[in-house]
Design a protein around this motif. Structure first.
Motif, PDB file in Angstrom:
ATOM      1  N   LEU A  89      -8.385 -27.455 -23.002  1.00 49.93           N
ATOM      2  CA  LEU A  89      -8.168 -27.600 -21.554  1.00 49.93           C
ATOM      3  C   LEU A  89      -8.597 -26.359 -20.772  1.00 49.93           C
ATOM      4  N   HIS A  90      -8.750 -25.264 -21.462  1.00 51.84           N
ATOM      5  CA  HIS A  90      -9.250 -24.037 -20.834  1.00 51.84           C
ATOM      6  C   HIS A  90     -10.775 -23.979 -20.884  1.00 51.84           C
ATOM      7  N   ILE A  91     -11.356 -24.339 -22.037  1.00 50.83           N
ATOM      8  CA  ILE A  91     -12.797 -24.153 -22.191  1.00 50.83           C
ATOM      9  C   ILE A  91     -13.634 -25.331 -21.702  1.00 50.83           C
ATOM     10  N   TRP A  92     -13.131 -26.571 -21.846  1.00 51.16           N
ATOM     11  CA  TRP A  92     -13.975 -27.706 -21.484  1.00 51.16           C
ATOM     12  C   TRP A  92     -14.353 -27.756 -20.006  1.00 51.16           C
ATOM     13  N   PRO A  93     -13.413 -27.596 -19.066  1.00 52.02           N
ATOM     14  CA  PRO A  93     -13.845 -27.665 -17.651  1.00 52.02           C
ATOM     15  C   PRO A  93     -14.894 -26.608 -17.301  1.00 52.02           C
ATOM     16  N   ARG A  94     -14.739 -25.429 -17.841  1.00 54.22           N
ATOM     17  CA  ARG A  94     -15.717 -24.374 -17.598  1.00 54.22           C
ATOM     18  C   ARG A  94     -17.065 -24.741 -18.214  1.00 54.22           C
ATOM     19  N   ILE A 104     -17.627 -28.442 -31.221  1.00 55.92           N
ATOM     20  CA  ILE A 104     -18.635 -28.103 -32.239  1.00 55.92           C
ATOM     21  C   ILE A 104     -19.271 -26.741 -31.951  1.00 55.92           C
ATOM     22  N   GLY A 105     -19.575 -26.474 -30.688  1.00 57.87           N
ATOM     23  CA  GLY A 105     -20.179 -25.192 -30.314  1.00 57.87           C
ATOM     24  C   GLY A 105     -19.282 -24.012 -30.647  1.00 57.87           C
ATOM     25  N   THR A 106     -17.974 -24.200 -30.463  1.00 52.41           N
ATOM     26  CA  THR A 106     -17.027 -23.144 -30.821  1.00 52.41           C
ATOM     27  C   THR A 106     -17.064 -22.887 -32.319  1.00 52.41           C
ATOM     28  N   TRP A 107     -17.102 -23.959 -33.088  1.00 53.01           N
ATOM     29  CA  TRP A 107     -17.174 -23.803 -34.550  1.00 53.01           C
ATOM     30  C   TRP A 107     -18.445 -23.076 -34.964  1.00 53.01           C
ATOM     31  N   ILE A 108     -19.558 -23.462 -34.361  1.00 58.41           N
ATOM     32  CA  ILE A 108     -20.833 -22.814 -34.701  1.00 58.41           C
ATOM     33  C   ILE A 108     -20.797 -21.345 -34.291  1.00 58.41           C
ATOM     34  N   GLY A 109     -20.310 -21.064 -33.093  1.00 57.96           N
ATOM     35  CA  GLY A 109     -20.235 -19.692 -32.601  1.00 57.96           C
ATOM     36  C   GLY A 109     -19.321 -18.815 -33.429  1.00 57.96           C
ATOM     37  N   MET A 110     -18.208 -19.398 -33.905  1.00 58.02           N
ATOM     38  CA  MET A 110     -17.255 -18.640 -34.717  1.00 58.02           C
ATOM     39  C   MET A 110     -17.677 -18.582 -36.184  1.00 58.02           C
ATOM     40  N   GLY A 111     -18.546 -19.495 -36.587  1.00 54.36           N
ATOM     41  CA  GLY A 111     -18.959 -19.543 -37.986  1.00 54.36           C
ATOM     42  C   GLY A 111     -17.914 -20.145 -38.900  1.00 54.36           C
ATOM     43  N   GLU A 112     -16.938 -20.858 -38.325  1.00 52.70           N
ATOM     44  CA  GLU A 112     -15.908 -21.505 -39.128  1.00 52.70           C
ATOM     45  C   GLU A 112     -15.271 -22.647 -38.346  1.00 52.70           C
ATOM     46  N   VAL A 113     -14.750 -23.609 -39.097  1.00 57.77           N
ATOM     47  CA  VAL A 113     -14.068 -24.753 -38.490  1.00 57.77           C
ATOM     48  C   VAL A 113     -12.585 -24.437 -38.423  1.00 57.77           C
ATOM     49  N   THR A 114     -12.071 -24.373 -37.191  1.00 57.28           N
ATOM     50  CA  THR A 114     -10.648 -24.098 -36.974  1.00 57.28           C
ATOM     51  C   THR A 114     -10.114 -25.067 -35.925  1.00 57.28           C
ATOM     52  N   LEU A 115      -8.839 -24.965 -35.651  1.00 64.85           N
ATOM     53  CA  LEU A 115      -8.225 -25.779 -34.602  1.00 64.85           C
ATOM     54  C   LEU A 115      -8.330 -25.117 -33.225  1.00 64.85           C
ATOM     55  N   ASP A 116      -8.900 -23.917 -33.170  1.00 67.24           N
ATOM     56  CA  ASP A 116      -8.986 -23.182 -31.905  1.00 67.24           C
ATOM     57  C   ASP A 116      -9.603 -23.986 -30.754  1.00 67.24           C
ATOM     58  N   PRO A 117     -10.716 -24.694 -30.976  1.00 64.11           N
ATOM     59  CA  PRO A 117     -11.285 -25.426 -29.843  1.00 64.11           C
ATOM     60  C   PRO A 117     -10.354 -26.510 -29.302  1.00 64.11           C
TER      61      PRO A 117
END
Length: 166
Positions: free
Chosen positions: A126-131, A108-121
């Motif tokens: 596996l790259h962003i969640w552990p961090r 959800i944070g990625t969507w808010i930060g990007m300003g759009e809902v995509t499949l990117d998150p």
């Protein structure tokens, strides 16, 4: 019997204050760190982050109240024994809450930060969640939670002092 501790909220009003303290500290520290790591640590990125913090704060509070709180409330009793101390309970509670919230907010944070809902998150999960988990866990463990518990302890000491002096 419910476990009571003077470093934790003991009624709904204190629970709201506790949640506000933790969520405000968390959103104002975790979001800028993650955005800085995603883009770069600069004044411009920080200003962009400030623009989304109010939205993130509302999302965090809703997720805590509607998702993480109920889920962790069901899981905690399965792992906590009657002889477990305060620190063990707090650590497990923090791990479980941060796990649930960091999974949800990595998407959800990625969507808010990007300003759009995509499949990117999902592609980068596996790259962003552990961090994101690590950042949130340490902020909660060494900054947000101790400050909120300190406030609760002082409030309860003040109430007890008023009762004694009355």
């Amino acid at each position: 019997m419910q476990y009571r501790e003077n470093r934790l909220p003991q009624n709904a009003k204190e629970g709201i204050l506790f949640l506000l303290i933790i969520s405000i500290i968390s959103v104002n520290t975790i979001a800028p760190i993650i955005m800085g790591l995603e883009r770069e640590f600069s004044k411009e990125v920080y200003i962009d982050t400030l623009k989304i913090i109010p939205i993130m704060w509302v999302v965090v509070v809703l997720l805590v109240r509607l998702v993480a709180g109920p889920l962790v409330g069901k899981i905690m009793p399965k792992f906590v024994g009657q002889t477990d101390g305060f620190n063990a309970r707090i650590l497990l509670n923090t791990v479980l809450n941060v796990t649930v919230l960091s999974i949800c907010l990595s998407i959800i944070g990625t969507w808010i930060g990007m300003g759009e809902v995509t499949l990117d998150p999902f592609k980068n999960f596996l790259h962003i969640w552990p961090r994101n988990f690590a950042i949130a866990f340490w902020i909660e463990l060494i900054v947000a939670q101790p400050i909120a518990r300190f406030v609760m302890k002082k409030m309860h000491q003040n109430k007890a002092n008023k009762v004694v002096s009355a």
